[in-house]
Design an enzyme around this catalytic site. Structure first.
Site, PDB file in Angstrom:
ATOM      1  N   TYR A  74      -1.775  18.785  -8.144  1.00  0.00           N
ATOM      2  CA  TYR A  74      -1.532  18.038  -9.379  1.00  0.00           C
ATOM      3  C   TYR A  74      -0.139  17.434  -9.370  1.00  0.00           C
ATOM      4  CZ  TYR A  74       1.418  21.801 -11.319  1.00  0.00           C
ATOM      5  OH  TYR A  74       2.430  22.707 -11.552  1.00  0.00           O
TER       6      TYR A  74
ATOM      7  N   ARG B 248       4.971  12.671  -3.286  1.00  0.00           N
ATOM      8  CA  ARG B 248       4.750  14.123  -3.244  1.00  0.00           C
ATOM      9  C   ARG B 248       3.257  14.445  -3.294  1.00  0.00           C
ATOM     10  NH1 ARG B 248       7.730  17.828  -7.601  1.00  0.00           N
ATOM     11  NH2 ARG B 248       6.153  16.900  -8.947  1.00  0.00           N
TER      12      ARG B 248
ATOM     13  N   ARG C  31     -20.824  26.729  -3.601  1.00  0.00           N
ATOM     14  CA  ARG C  31     -19.660  27.597  -3.414  1.00  0.00           C
ATOM     15  C   ARG C  31     -19.661  28.292  -2.056  1.00  0.00           C
ATOM     16  NH1 ARG C  31     -17.611  32.580  -3.871  1.00  0.00           N
ATOM     17  NH2 ARG C  31     -15.511  32.784  -4.739  1.00  0.00           N
TER      18      ARG C  31
ATOM     19  N   HIS D 110     -16.438  29.163   0.893  1.00  0.00           N
ATOM     20  CA  HIS D 110     -14.977  29.072   0.988  1.00  0.00           C
ATOM     21  C   HIS D 110     -14.517  27.926   1.885  1.00  0.00           C
ATOM     22  CE1 HIS D 110     -15.391  32.955  -0.875  1.00  0.00           C
ATOM     23  NE2 HIS D 110     -14.086  33.072  -1.002  1.00  0.00           N
TER      24      HIS D 110
ATOM     25  N   LYS E 126       2.203  21.278  -4.323  1.00  0.00           N
ATOM     26  CA  LYS E 126       2.014  21.358  -5.781  1.00  0.00           C
ATOM     27  C   LYS E 126       0.542  21.638  -6.083  1.00  0.00           C
ATOM     28  CE  LYS E 126       3.812  19.250 -10.022  1.00  0.00           C
ATOM     29  NZ  LYS E 126       4.346  20.488 -10.567  1.00  0.00           N
TER      30      LYS E 126
ATOM     31  N   GLU F  72      12.938  29.810  -7.919  1.00  0.00           N
ATOM     32  CA  GLU F  72      12.830  28.746  -8.921  1.00  0.00           C
ATOM     33  C   GLU F  72      12.179  29.320 -10.159  1.00  0.00           C
ATOM     34  OE1 GLU F  72      10.036  25.604  -7.849  1.00  0.00           O
ATOM     35  OE2 GLU F  72       8.771  27.036  -6.806  1.00  0.00           O
TER      36      GLU F  72
ATOM     37  N   LEU G 226       9.235  24.339  -4.991  1.00  0.00           N
ATOM     38  CA  LEU G 226       8.695  22.992  -5.081  1.00  0.00           C
ATOM     39  C   LEU G 226       9.876  22.011  -5.081  1.00  0.00           C
ATOM     40  CD1 LEU G 226       6.067  21.306  -5.632  1.00  0.00           C
ATOM     41  CD2 LEU G 226       6.900  21.178  -7.979  1.00  0.00           C
TER      42      LEU G 226
HETATM   43  N1  PDD Z   1       6.218  21.660 -13.207  1.00  0.00           N
HETATM   44  N2  PDD Z   1       8.927  24.151  -9.746  1.00  0.00           N
HETATM   45  C1  PDD Z   1       7.695  24.410 -10.222  1.00  0.00           C
HETATM   46  C2  PDD Z   1       7.031  25.698  -9.845  1.00  0.00           C
HETATM   47  C3  PDD Z   1       7.046  23.461 -11.051  1.00  0.00           C
HETATM   48  O1  PDD Z   1       5.812  23.701 -11.504  1.00  0.00           O
HETATM   49  C4  PDD Z   1       7.727  22.265 -11.392  1.00  0.00           C
HETATM   50  C5  PDD Z   1       7.081  21.207 -12.238  1.00  0.00           C
HETATM   51  C6  PDD Z   1       9.016  22.059 -10.888  1.00  0.00           C
HETATM   52  C7  PDD Z   1       9.809  20.814 -11.182  1.00  0.00           C
HETATM   53  O2  PDD Z   1       9.240  19.670 -10.579  1.00  0.00           O
HETATM   54  P1  PDD Z   1       9.419  18.197 -11.207  1.00  0.00           P
HETATM   55  O3  PDD Z   1      10.876  17.993 -11.399  1.00  0.00           O
HETATM   56  O4  PDD Z   1       8.833  17.311 -10.207  1.00  0.00           O
HETATM   57  O5  PDD Z   1       8.668  18.215 -12.524  1.00  0.00           O
HETATM   58  C8  PDD Z   1       9.575  23.017 -10.052  1.00  0.00           C
HETATM   59  C9  PDD Z   1       5.426  20.716 -13.959  1.00  0.00           C
HETATM   60  C10 PDD Z   1       6.220  19.877 -14.884  1.00  0.00           C
HETATM   61  C11 PDD Z   1       4.322  21.483 -14.650  1.00  0.00           C
HETATM   62  O6  PDD Z   1       3.730  22.342 -13.995  1.00  0.00           O
HETATM   63  O7  PDD Z   1       4.041  21.210 -15.810  1.00  0.00           O
END
Ligand code: PDD
Length: 285
Positions: free
Chosen positions: A33, A52, A100, A102, A149, A182, A207
């Site tokens: 996403y 990304r 379904r 895997h 992501k 993070e 991320l």
């Molecule tokens: N989250 N780290 C994680 C685990 C994240 O899920 C996100 C973003 C970030 C920051 O990434 P960016 O600056 O590209 O938004 C770092 C989004 C906003 C969410 O899950 O809603």
């Protein structure tokens, strides 16, 4: 006004928007996403978000569902139909619908695409930034590829819930060596007593946030000192300032970590100045 979602080629009422029970996103979290900020009805840093997305899809070998240009049109149209001026647009791509099993389905299975958009309360966000937020630390328990992501966010969900139950807004993951990785949905930063800005290098352990990438430009423009290195929880407790970044929060000052005040317990000057200048450096599509 009723909300609209884009689901696999159609704009449908948000209330009735649905995917198949055998969508691999639903069954295996087999999807990725992006969340992009919307400002003045325009997409912020679309190019970087698409870069990304392409990387996440490539790492998981999910076929791009359509061209960038087409996807850009869908994002914009979803924003327009929902009349979002300030908010976020959410894009999800999964490996598609199949019986379904895997292992990957046959290559004839098309990826599923969902796009939603919603308004954010900017005044509310600004007043939160004026107060600053509290974070708590939790043990890092995610897989080693959080640079992708992926929609597989269960540890992040549990971490955020733990934060909320402790009266905090965000949780910071801490690895086995005591270093902050993070936040559950943000990147983590501190400013040391001698004025250095620290954030973890964007290897596989975090991320690579788009907000983080843009902020590196803001830091350079403000001629501040940056050290891309991991910092410990102890360093965070002793920091002068702390903050988190994400597309929906931009730069959000952190004023408490595990119940201890950061610096003087108020949002710091560096975080506030970076927040103020952020959109001068972001790309508006
Ligand atoms: N989250 N780290 C994680 C685990 C994240 O899920 C996100 C973003 C970030 C920051 O990434 P960016 O600056 O590209 O938004 C770092 C989004 C906003 C969410 O899950 O809603």
């Amino acid at each position: 006004m009723s909300r609209i979602a884009y689901v696999n080629g159609r704009y449908v009422s948000h209330r009735e928007a649905a995917v198949h029970v055998e969508d691999r996103g639903y069954q295996f979290a087999d999807g990725v996403y992006e969340v992009c900020e919307v400002r003045d009805g325009r997409l912020v840093d679309e190019r970087r978000h698409f870069d990304r997305l392409a990387r996440s899809l490539g790492e998981l070998r999910i076929r791009p569902p359509m061209s960038r240009a087409a996807l850009g049109i869908v994002l914009r149209e979803t924003v327009r139909r929902n009349r979002v001026r300030a908010g976020i647009v959410y894009l999800q791509v999964t490996r598609g619908v199949a019986r379904r099993e895997h292992a990957f389905p046959p290559s004839s299975v098309s990826p599923s695409v969902v796009v939603t958009a919603r308004a954010l309360d900017l005044a509310g966000r600004d007043s939160t930034a004026e107060q600053g937020i509290a974070v708590v630390t939790v043990a890092e328990n995610r897989w080693p590829r959080v640079d992708i992501k992926s929609v597989s966010l269960l540890p992040n969900v549990l971490a955020k819930e733990a934060a909320h139950e402790a009266g905090a807004k965000e949780a910071w993951f801490v690895d086995a060596e005591g270093y902050v990785t993070e936040g559950s949905s943000t990147n983590a930063w501190i400013v040391t007593r001698d004025g250095k800005i620290l954030t973890r290098p964007a290897d596989h352990g975090i991320l690579r946030g788009i907000t983080r990438t843009v902020l590196l430009d803001v830091i350079a423009a403000q001629q501040l000192t940056l050290e891309e290195r991991a910092f410990t929880v102890e360093e965070a407790y002793a920091a002068r300032e702390a903050f988190v970044t994400s597309a929906s929060q931009i730069v959000m000052p952190v004023v408490r970590i595990d119940g201890r005040p950061v610096g003087n317990g108020a949002p710091g000057l560096v975080a506030s100045a970076l927040r103020r200048d952020f959109h001068r450096h972001a790309e508006l599509g």
